[in-house]
Design a protein around this motif. Structure first.
Motif, PDB file in Angstrom:
ATOM      1  N   VAL A   1       0.821  -1.210   0.000  1.00  0.00           N
ATOM      2  CA  VAL A   1       0.000   0.000   0.000  1.00  0.00           C
ATOM      3  C   VAL A   1       0.861   1.269   0.000  1.00  0.00           C
ATOM      4  O   VAL A   1       1.873   1.328   0.682  1.00  0.00           O
ATOM      5  CB  VAL A   1      -0.867  -0.042   1.282  1.00  0.00           C
ATOM      6  N   PRO A   2       0.471   2.256  -0.774  1.00  0.00           N
ATOM      7  CA  PRO A   2       1.222   3.513  -0.750  1.00  0.00           C
ATOM      8  C   PRO A   2       1.245   4.111   0.648  1.00  0.00           C
ATOM      9  O   PRO A   2       0.285   3.973   1.405  1.00  0.00           O
ATOM     10  CB  PRO A   2       0.443   4.425  -1.697  1.00  0.00           C
ATOM     11  N   LEU A   3       2.304   4.758   0.966  1.00  0.00           N
ATOM     12  CA  LEU A   3       2.424   5.367   2.288  1.00  0.00           C
ATOM     13  C   LEU A   3       1.647   6.666   2.318  1.00  0.00           C
ATOM     14  O   LEU A   3       1.249   7.192   1.285  1.00  0.00           O
ATOM     15  CB  LEU A   3       3.901   5.651   2.564  1.00  0.00           C
TER      16      LEU A   3
ATOM     17  N   PHE B   1      -8.745   7.465   4.790  1.00  0.00           N
ATOM     18  CA  PHE B   1      -8.904   6.982   3.418  1.00  0.00           C
ATOM     19  C   PHE B   1      -8.910   5.462   3.418  1.00  0.00           C
ATOM     20  O   PHE B   1      -8.014   4.829   3.983  1.00  0.00           O
ATOM     21  CB  PHE B   1      -7.736   7.509   2.584  1.00  0.00           C
ATOM     22  N   LEU B   2      -9.941   4.870   2.809  1.00  0.00           N
ATOM     23  CA  LEU B   2     -10.016   3.415   2.765  1.00  0.00           C
ATOM     24  C   LEU B   2      -9.341   2.912   1.494  1.00  0.00           C
ATOM     25  O   LEU B   2      -9.845   3.108   0.389  1.00  0.00           O
ATOM     26  CB  LEU B   2     -11.472   2.957   2.787  1.00  0.00           C
ATOM     27  N   PHE B   3      -8.220   2.270   1.681  1.00  0.00           N
ATOM     28  CA  PHE B   3      -7.453   1.798   0.536  1.00  0.00           C
ATOM     29  C   PHE B   3      -8.164   0.638  -0.161  1.00  0.00           C
ATOM     30  O   PHE B   3      -8.648  -0.282   0.477  1.00  0.00           O
ATOM     31  CB  PHE B   3      -6.066   1.353   1.013  1.00  0.00           C
TER      32      PHE B   3
END
Ligand SMILES: [Zn+2]
Ligand SMILES: [Zn+2]
Length: 123
Positions: A95-97, A103-105
């Motif tokens: 997952v991007p940092l 924010f729901l990834f």
């Protein structure tokens, strides 16, 4: 077209996705010409977009104009050579940092572009 026939064509398209490396619909169609000449270009495009809608394949927005497809739907990133267009999988990219708070990834599509060793070697 019978259901059986359609299933066979879908199977052939699945096989092409596995055999080719992140192909575009055009490449899948070209590949099938030698094996399943009955599969039309329209069928290839239709089946691939149906597959991507139901999550069976991943649609990639790589360099160039063509949409490419990936049967590997597990999270991974891609490195693409802008000279030869080859695509490599990069496993283990998560997952991007620093996402905005709350924010729901869902998914990320990381694409790294550059020049591969073979192309760089050609000067
Ligand atoms: Zn290259
Ligand atoms: Zn991939």
């Amino acid at each position: 077209m019978t259901t059986q026939r359609r299933t066979a064509q879908k199977q052939a398209i699945c096989d092409a996705l596995r055999a080719l490396d992140h192909p575009s619909a055009t490449e899948v169609y070209a590949y099938l010409q030698g094996k399943e000449p009955a599969v039309s270009r329209g069928t290839v495009f239709r089946v691939l977009s149906a597959f991507s809608e139901c999550g069976k394949v991943r649609r990639l927005r790589l360099l160039g104009d063509d949409t490419h497809y990936d049967f590997n739907t597990s999270p991974h990133a891609h490195a693409c050579c802008r000279k030869c267009g080859r695509v490599w999988d990069i496993e283990g990219v998560s997952v991007p940092l620093a996402l905005p708070e709350g924010f729901l990834f869902e998914e990320s599509e990381l694409e790294v572009s550059g020049v591969c060793a073979a192309c760089a070697g050609k000067g």
